[in-house]
Design a protein around this motif. Structure first.
Motif, mmCIF file in Angstrom:
data_model
loop_
_atom_site.group_PDB
_atom_site.id
_atom_site.type_symbol
_atom_site.label_atom_id
_atom_site.label_comp_id
_atom_site.label_asym_id
_atom_site.label_seq_id
_atom_site.Cartn_x
_atom_site.Cartn_y
_atom_site.Cartn_z
ATOM 1 N N ARG A 33 0.915 -0.953 0.079
ATOM 2 C CA ARG A 33 -0.215 -0.050 -0.231
ATOM 3 C C ARG A 33 0.891 1.499 -0.307
ATOM 4 O O ARG A 33 0.296 2.376 -0.175
ATOM 5 C CB ARG A 33 -0.701 0.033 1.492
ATOM 6 C CG ARG A 33 -0.203 -0.059 2.490
ATOM 7 C CD ARG A 33 -1.170 -0.349 3.984
ATOM 8 N NE ARG A 33 -0.741 -0.320 5.055
ATOM 9 C CZ ARG A 33 -1.329 0.272 6.249
ATOM 10 N NH1 ARG A 33 -2.420 -0.285 6.389
ATOM 11 N NH2 ARG A 33 -0.277 0.088 6.904
ATOM 12 N N LYS A 34 2.388 0.985 0.500
ATOM 13 C CA LYS A 34 3.124 2.549 0.298
ATOM 14 C C LYS A 34 4.527 1.649 -0.537
ATOM 15 O O LYS A 34 4.192 0.853 -0.491
ATOM 16 C CB LYS A 34 3.121 2.651 1.922
ATOM 17 C CG LYS A 34 2.527 2.912 2.952
ATOM 18 C CD LYS A 34 2.728 3.132 3.715
ATOM 19 C CE LYS A 34 1.998 4.357 5.343
ATOM 20 N NZ LYS A 34 2.381 4.452 6.363
ATOM 21 N N ALA A 35 4.906 3.349 -0.804
ATOM 22 C CA ALA A 35 6.221 2.723 -0.809
ATOM 23 C C ALA A 35 7.340 1.550 -0.603
ATOM 24 O O ALA A 35 7.521 1.662 0.687
ATOM 25 C CB ALA A 35 6.943 3.893 -1.895
ATOM 26 N N PRO A 36 8.353 1.390 -1.468
ATOM 27 C CA PRO A 36 9.182 -0.062 -0.556
ATOM 28 C C PRO A 36 9.980 0.657 0.595
ATOM 29 O O PRO A 36 10.504 1.993 0.191
ATOM 30 C CB PRO A 36 10.541 -0.405 -1.591
ATOM 31 C CG PRO A 36 9.329 -0.097 -3.163
ATOM 32 C CD PRO A 36 8.552 0.576 -2.661
ATOM 33 N N PHE A 211 15.568 -4.548 -8.074
ATOM 34 C CA PHE A 211 14.015 -5.070 -8.498
ATOM 35 C C PHE A 211 14.033 -4.934 -9.637
ATOM 36 O O PHE A 211 14.033 -5.677 -10.163
ATOM 37 C CB PHE A 211 13.411 -5.382 -8.011
ATOM 38 C CG PHE A 211 11.823 -6.442 -7.866
ATOM 39 C CD1 PHE A 211 12.252 -7.616 -7.964
ATOM 40 C CD2 PHE A 211 10.964 -5.194 -7.992
ATOM 41 C CE1 PHE A 211 10.508 -7.770 -8.175
ATOM 42 C CE2 PHE A 211 9.801 -5.642 -8.257
ATOM 43 C CZ PHE A 211 9.688 -7.224 -8.113
ATOM 44 N N GLU A 212 13.728 -3.461 -9.429
ATOM 45 C CA GLU A 212 13.479 -3.384 -11.521
ATOM 46 C C GLU A 212 13.893 -3.105 -12.394
ATOM 47 O O GLU A 212 13.475 -3.426 -13.779
ATOM 48 C CB GLU A 212 12.739 -1.777 -11.243
ATOM 49 C CG GLU A 212 11.761 -1.102 -10.071
ATOM 50 C CD GLU A 212 10.866 -0.019 -9.810
ATOM 51 O OE1 GLU A 212 9.350 0.208 -9.773
ATOM 52 O OE2 GLU A 212 11.731 0.618 -9.109
ATOM 53 N N THR A 213 15.436 -3.646 -11.647
ATOM 54 C CA THR A 213 16.410 -2.839 -13.023
ATOM 55 C C THR A 213 16.786 -4.401 -13.911
ATOM 56 O O THR A 213 16.975 -4.680 -14.575
ATOM 57 C CB THR A 213 17.691 -2.874 -12.604
ATOM 58 O OG1 THR A 213 17.499 -1.034 -11.600
ATOM 59 C CG2 THR A 213 18.466 -3.081 -13.654
ATOM 60 N N LEU A 214 15.799 -5.587 -12.534
ATOM 61 C CA LEU A 214 15.744 -6.725 -13.347
ATOM 62 C C LEU A 214 14.923 -7.319 -14.115
ATOM 63 O O LEU A 214 14.677 -8.690 -14.427
ATOM 64 C CB LEU A 214 16.324 -7.724 -12.322
ATOM 65 C CG LEU A 214 17.323 -7.578 -11.300
ATOM 66 C CD1 LEU A 214 17.140 -8.374 -9.670
ATOM 67 C CD2 LEU A 214 18.743 -8.250 -11.404
ATOM 68 N N GLY A 215 14.260 -6.197 -13.963
ATOM 69 C CA GLY A 215 12.569 -6.618 -14.418
ATOM 70 C C GLY A 215 11.501 -6.824 -14.120
ATOM 71 O O GLY A 215 10.114 -6.754 -14.394
ATOM 72 N N GLY A 216 11.676 -6.344 -12.373
ATOM 73 C CA GLY A 216 10.393 -6.568 -11.836
ATOM 74 C C GLY A 216 9.917 -5.166 -11.419
ATOM 75 O O GLY A 216 9.955 -4.237 -12.131
ATOM 76 N N THR A 217 8.087 -5.901 -10.687
ATOM 77 C CA THR A 217 7.313 -5.181 -11.281
ATOM 78 C C THR A 217 7.388 -4.466 -10.282
ATOM 79 O O THR A 217 6.757 -5.346 -8.767
ATOM 80 C CB THR A 217 5.925 -5.334 -12.356
ATOM 81 O OG1 THR A 217 6.496 -5.333 -13.244
ATOM 82 C CG2 THR A 217 4.886 -4.319 -12.341
ATOM 83 N N VAL A 218 7.178 -3.253 -9.296
ATOM 84 C CA VAL A 218 6.414 -2.673 -8.169
ATOM 85 C C VAL A 218 5.091 -2.235 -8.249
ATOM 86 O O VAL A 218 5.146 -1.067 -9.266
ATOM 87 C CB VAL A 218 7.399 -1.608 -7.153
ATOM 88 C CG1 VAL A 218 6.512 -1.055 -5.899
ATOM 89 C CG2 VAL A 218 8.661 -2.266 -7.432
ATOM 90 N N LEU A 219 4.310 -2.633 -7.856
ATOM 91 C CA LEU A 219 3.173 -1.748 -8.078
ATOM 92 C C LEU A 219 1.785 -1.275 -6.158
ATOM 93 O O LEU A 219 2.893 -2.517 -4.941
ATOM 94 C CB LEU A 219 1.988 -2.645 -8.205
ATOM 95 C CG LEU A 219 1.923 -3.513 -9.975
ATOM 96 C CD1 LEU A 219 0.912 -4.846 -10.305
ATOM 97 C CD2 LEU A 219 1.802 -2.671 -10.788
#
Length: 410
Positions: A33-36, A211-219
């Motif tokens: 619900r919040k940013a990491p 994680f995002e650099t590796l292709g992951g998605t933060v939602l």
């Protein structure tokens, strides 16, 4: 919006799991619900406790219990109204804290702790977050020779049993290491195998960026919408995946309760406040004032003062009486300046009565995984927990035997 895995919770544990899964070729969504790094992972003392082979036990001696019962101790406070709900948990906690049971816990727990520093350093290097890392340990300081001698005896046992190194610091050595400390602290132990970081939330953000650099998605999403399948509603729409991980710290119990799991998870609350340092004063590493029960640690924002334990309901309003009680001692110990935060920060450490986290598959649901209950060692154990969960989910042999941490042990 279809993924191989959904990770619920973007604290240090969930973010570490997401990184390790993404590295193994999975398509992963990290949902919160919040940013990491903006809940429990924001507020700790920043210590990666390689020495922490014995998790914090419930006191067994009558004198200590009586002191806490008065509710005037500086290191532990409680909400009387919360005791009826917490008492069953506390009795189980007391049961597991018997010395022989505590020693059995340490034998399993030490296997996780052994990988704490190495797993963090590897992720820190991959994330380019080296500027946040301090090596060389932290200081456990004492006001009386009796408490110091007891701590030396305990640390010597840890060294004999698990090879945990330490330095015993005389008054002169302590104040050579930290010249700005006041004279109230007479001697100390320095746990040299530990590391610390200057911004725990920033570290989680760095891992999330990796994680995002590796292709992951933060939602951004609501974990309470988790449905079998596995599906979660996010701000970007409904996300589905073959596998799901619950890594939501103190909020994990709510999510798994919808699936009829009732694990004994409670919280230890704690507070922090940042302060400016007085001109010319410096602090090089975290310092625990062991007999009062607070830590001062140098952070990016300033000197962070963290409190001990407040026993209360997870969502009760803030009652930062501990912070008010320890601040005069902290000012005596180190020349703190003005407060830098508008109000004290409140965090909630997720705890189990046997002092060990829950790491592994859900007992009754295929492709559902649990990773929570790390108590005081969430930062310490985040990356190794992430590696173990990812290894189990992808069929690899885990770096640590996960059986002592299984959910069905309760």
């Amino acid at each position: 919006m279809d993924f191989d895995a959904i990770v619920l919770g973007a604290g240090i544990v969930g973010t570490s799991i997401a990184v390790h899964l993404q590295r193994r070729g999975a398509k992963v969504a990290l949902i919160d619900r919040k940013a990491p790094g903006n809940e429990t992972s924001l507020g700790n003392a920043g210590i990666i406790q390689r020495e922490g082979v014995y998790p914090y036990a419930f006191p067994r001696d009558l004198a200590t219990i009586s002191r806490y019962a008065s509710n005037r101790a500086t290191d532990v406070r409680y909400h009387a109204a919360a005791m009826p709900k917490l008492l069953p948990f506390l009795l189980r906690y007391w049961h597991h804290s018997r010395p022989d049971r505590h020693a059995n816990t340490a034998r399993a727990y030490s296997a996780l702790i052994a990988h704490s520093v190495s797993e963090h350093r590897e992720l820190i290097d991959a994330a380019g977050a080296g500027a946040l890392l301090r090596t060389g340990g932290w200081i456990n300081a004492f006001r009386t020779s009796k408490a110091f001698d007891t701590a030396v005896s305990e640390a010597s046992r840890w060294k004999d049993e698990y090879g945990i190194p330490f330095d015993a610091l005389s008054y002169e050595a302590l104040h050579d290491a930290e010249p700005s400390l006041g004279p109230a602290l007479k001697a100390a132990l320095r746990y040299t195998s530990a590391d610390s970081v200057s911004d725990p939330s920033g570290l989680v953000r760095a891992y999330a960026k990796l994680f995002e650099t590796l292709g992951g998605t933060v939602l951004t999403g609501d974990a309470s919408t988790l449905e079998r399948g596995w599906r979660v509603t996010t701000a970007s729409g409904v996300v589905s995946a073959k596998q799901a991980v619950v890594a939501m710290g103190p909020w994990s119990s709510e999510v798994i309760a919808k699936l009829d799991y009732r694990l004994p998870l409670e919280v230890k609350r704690g507070y922090h406040m940042h302060y400016a340092a007085q001109p010319s004063a410096t602090l090089n590493q975290p310092v625990l004032d062991a007999e009062v029960g607070y830590v001062i640690t140098p952070m990016t924002r300033g000197i962070r003062l963290t409190t001990g334990v407040e026993l209360g309901l997870r969502d009760s309003p803030k009652t930062p009486v501990q912070l008010a009680a320890v601040e005069p001692f902290a000012r005596e110990t180190f020349p703190l300046g003005e407060r830098l935060d508008a109000e004290p920060w409140l965090g909630r450490r997720p705890c189990t009565p046997d002092m060990m986290p829950v790491i592994g598959p859900a007992p009754r649901h295929a492709n559902l995984w649990f990773a929570f209950g790390h108590a005081h060692h969430g930062l310490t154990l985040g990356p190794v927990t992430g590696r173990i969960i990812a290894e189990m989910m992808t069929g690899e042999r885990p770096v640590v035997d996960p059986r002592p941490f299984r959910a069905d042990r309760f």
